[in-house]
Write a protein that holds these residues in place. Structure first.
Motif, PDB file in Angstrom:
ATOM      1  N   LEU A  49       3.978  -2.728  -2.648  1.00  0.00           N
ATOM      2  CA  LEU A  49       5.790  -3.469  -2.035  1.00  0.00           C
ATOM      3  C   LEU A  49       6.763  -2.296  -1.665  1.00  0.00           C
ATOM      4  CD1 LEU A  49       5.963  -5.236  -5.305  1.00  0.00           C
ATOM      5  CD2 LEU A  49       5.095  -5.801  -3.350  1.00  0.00           C
ATOM      6  N   ARG A  50       7.285  -3.165  -0.812  1.00  0.00           N
ATOM      7  CA  ARG A  50       8.423  -1.809  -0.358  1.00  0.00           C
ATOM      8  C   ARG A  50       9.626  -2.066  -0.764  1.00  0.00           C
ATOM      9  NH1 ARG A  50       9.659  -2.826   6.557  1.00  0.00           N
ATOM     10  NH2 ARG A  50       7.483  -2.072   6.252  1.00  0.00           N
ATOM     11  N   HIS A  51      10.303  -3.522  -1.718  1.00  0.00           N
ATOM     12  CA  HIS A  51      12.128  -3.466  -1.822  1.00  0.00           C
ATOM     13  C   HIS A  51      11.542  -2.985  -3.102  1.00  0.00           C
ATOM     14  CE1 HIS A  51      12.963  -4.008   2.418  1.00  0.00           C
ATOM     15  NE2 HIS A  51      12.318  -5.080   2.067  1.00  0.00           N
TER      16      HIS A  51
ATOM     17  N   TYR B 266       2.603 -13.472  -2.157  1.00  0.00           N
ATOM     18  CA  TYR B 266       3.600 -12.710  -1.565  1.00  0.00           C
ATOM     19  C   TYR B 266       4.931 -13.425  -0.711  1.00  0.00           C
ATOM     20  CZ  TYR B 266       0.091  -9.340  -0.237  1.00  0.00           C
ATOM     21  OH  TYR B 266      -0.969  -8.050  -0.423  1.00  0.00           O
ATOM     22  N   ASP B 267       5.121 -14.622  -0.617  1.00  0.00           N
ATOM     23  CA  ASP B 267       6.056 -14.696  -1.052  1.00  0.00           C
ATOM     24  C   ASP B 267       7.254 -15.667  -2.182  1.00  0.00           C
ATOM     25  OD1 ASP B 267       8.472 -16.866   0.902  1.00  0.00           O
ATOM     26  OD2 ASP B 267       7.916 -18.215  -0.538  1.00  0.00           O
ATOM     27  N   ALA B 268       6.395 -15.453  -2.999  1.00  0.00           N
ATOM     28  CA  ALA B 268       7.168 -15.356  -4.855  1.00  0.00           C
ATOM     29  C   ALA B 268       7.542 -14.119  -4.357  1.00  0.00           C
ATOM     30  CB  ALA B 268       5.652 -15.503  -5.755  1.00  0.00           C
TER      31      ALA B 268
ATOM     32  N   PRO C 116       4.812   5.001  -8.386  1.00  0.00           N
ATOM     33  CA  PRO C 116       4.463   6.065  -7.756  1.00  0.00           C
ATOM     34  C   PRO C 116       4.670   5.629  -6.279  1.00  0.00           C
ATOM     35  CG  PRO C 116       2.263   7.089  -9.649  1.00  0.00           C
ATOM     36  CD  PRO C 116       3.793   5.972 -10.291  1.00  0.00           C
ATOM     37  N   ARG C 117       5.419   6.132  -5.206  1.00  0.00           N
ATOM     38  CA  ARG C 117       5.235   5.642  -3.776  1.00  0.00           C
ATOM     39  C   ARG C 117       5.520   6.795  -2.926  1.00  0.00           C
ATOM     40  NH1 ARG C 117       5.737   0.557  -3.908  1.00  0.00           N
ATOM     41  NH2 ARG C 117       4.216   1.470  -1.379  1.00  0.00           N
ATOM     42  N   PRO C 118       4.046   7.405  -3.107  1.00  0.00           N
ATOM     43  CA  PRO C 118       3.866   8.917  -2.741  1.00  0.00           C
ATOM     44  C   PRO C 118       4.245   8.437  -0.925  1.00  0.00           C
ATOM     45  CG  PRO C 118       2.496   8.992  -3.218  1.00  0.00           C
ATOM     46  CD  PRO C 118       2.460   7.865  -3.706  1.00  0.00           C
TER      47      PRO C 118
END
Length: 479
Positions: free
Chosen positions: A371-373, A69-71, A109-111
């Motif tokens: 993922l958020r960003h 996750y850090d990568a 998709p990120r609804p």
């Protein structure tokens, strides 16, 4: 003799794959070891990728899930260098050695990701009734080289995420120019070679793209709506009175066969899936442009953009009792210079990219991570493209590890899924350029008594929400 040739081919394939792995590792400028081992975990997983933490349990991933996750959060990939490495590989070509490249957009998709910025309303087909619907997500435009025959393989060359402020046509034109420049630098295209053919679907403004790329050695082939109206070249003004010469000739209504003159070329062939296929071709046709949409800010008089129309009618279509005719637009107006039968066959090869998208999502897990960003999503997309490219380079090295219910395939007919089954064995032969992990201990975690503030919410398709707009507008109207 055949065994010597096979050994030489395997050595050549092994060398090309090893060279690409080293080049890809050098493109990882931050958190390189964790990102590279994450890519190997995607390739060596026993089944479809369904979760990022489960990838950290693979033997090839020697680091914990926290490093993974850090990568993705803090790592960095030199995308320009990866694009150049992809352009330098051996690309699939047609019988005439012409490069055919498909461009299409696939959504991530990120609804429910209200805290993820730069989401757009992405198109996706509804499987229930065929009605096109939209879903919030990140759209990625992928360019991939197409082969000449039936195959589920393509050669990915580029991936670009579309943002809320991007003009899709302008971005597509810039992406094509950059790709041409890389192909020149890599020696894939030289002066005197056939123009590179880009195959598009109906979602693109192909007429506008033809005008923007008029000075580039490219040809565009794409599908257009069947309700459009084209015009023939304008003749001389009738009558003895002076006046402005006409700009548009007789109408060519795609939906009205009575307005169609005799075709310049006609082809009738029998296809094993579509039956009798009839293709008619007309050249020197252009649409009547209006100053709206993408032409609103055009400087000066609107241009005349001529091209070639191809009408395709088939006897039958799998899954459709009443197949509708298909209209294609080719950016070269000289209809007699091209084989019309070859044009529509090249357009059918565009659907190979759909197989690639399906393999990306269903097997390699392109849209699985939450993922958020969007920058994290870009890193993951480049890892998936690098993983698929390694599978394409390993086709000559893989064995047919088929299931008992599957039919055997020849070595040159292995699908991406079957090559992936044998990739762990190939990876043992190749080794890895990643360094061994260092001994470490778990971190202290979150300090007690501290809570994080709620993450900001981002509307779909906008960078500034309505509240900010009202506040700024009220501030401007204050005396």
């Amino acid at each position: 003799m055949d065994s010597l040739q096979d050994k030489a081919a395997r050595v050549e394939a092994l060398t090309a794959l090893s060279r690409f792995r080293r080049e890809f590792y050098s493109c990882l400028t931050l958190r390189a070891d964790a990102l590279f081992e994450l890519t190997d975990a995607v390739l060596c997983a026993g089944g479809p990728v369904v979760s990022l933490p489960e990838l950290s349990l693979e033997a090839v991933h020697r680091r914990g899930h926290g490093a993974m996750y850090d990568a993705l959060a803090q790592g960095h990939i030199n995308a320009s260098r990866v694009r150049m490495a992809l352009a330098g590989l051996e690309l699939p070509r047609g019988a005439d050695r012409q490069l055919s490249i498909a461009l299409d957009v696939t959504p991530w998709p990120r609804p429910d990701a209200e805290c993820s910025p730069e989401r757009l309303h992405c198109h996706r087909p509804c499987r229930c009734d065929g009605v096109r619907q939209t879903i919030p997500g990140w759209p990625y435009q992928v360019a991939a080289a197409l082969g000449g025959g039936r195959s589920s393989w393509t050669g990915p060359l580029d991936a670009l995420r579309l943002g809320p402020d991007d003009d899709p046509t302008e971005v597509t034109a810039a992406q094509i120019r950059d790709l041409l420049e890389r192909l020149r630098e890599a020696g894939q295209w030289r002066q005197g070679d056939p123009a590179v053919l880009f195959v598009l679907d109906s979602g693109y403004d192909i007429v506008r793209l033809t005008w923007l790329l008029r000075d580039e050695p490219v040809r565009l082939l794409g599908r257009i709506r069947s309700d459009r109206v084209m015009h023939a070249p304008a003749g001389r003004r009738k009558g003895p009175w002076p006046g402005r010469q006409p700009r548009h000739g007789e109408e060519f209504r795609l939906a009205a066969p009575a307005t169609h003159p005799a075709p310049v070329q006609q082809s009738r062939t029998v296809h094993d899936r579509f039956g009798q296929v009839t293709a008619d071709c007309w050249g020197r046709l252009h649409p009547k442009l209006e100053r709206r949409g993408s032409w609103t800010d055009h400087q000066g008089e609107l241009p005349i953009v001529e091209g070639t129309l191809v009408h395709l009618a088939v006897e039958r279509l799998p899954g459709n009792r009443d197949p509708k005719p298909l209209w294609l637009w080719h950016s070269d107006p000289d209809a007699a210079a091209y084989d019309v039968d070859r044009l529509w066959r090249i357009f059918l090869r565009r659907f190979d990219l759909e197989h690639t998208f399906r393999f990306f999502k269903q097997t390699l897990g392109l849209t699985r991570p939450r993922l958020r960003h969007p920058e994290q999503g870009d890193r993951w997309v480049w890892l998936i493209l690098a993983a698929y490219t390694q599978l394409r380079l390993a086709r000559r090295l893989a064995e047919d590890l088929r299931r008992p219910w599957e039919q055997p395939l020849a070595p040159d007919q292995l699908t991406p899924g079957r090559v992936r089954r044998g990739y762990p064995r190939i990876r043992k032969t190749l080794g890895t350029p990643a360094n061994a992990p260092k001994a470490t201990h778990p971190g202290p975690g979150r300090p007690r008594g501290r809570t994080s503030t709620p993450a900001p919410r981002h509307p779909v398709g906008k960078k500034r929400n309505k509240t900010d707009t009202r506040v700024r507008g009220a501030a401007q109207h204050q005396p």
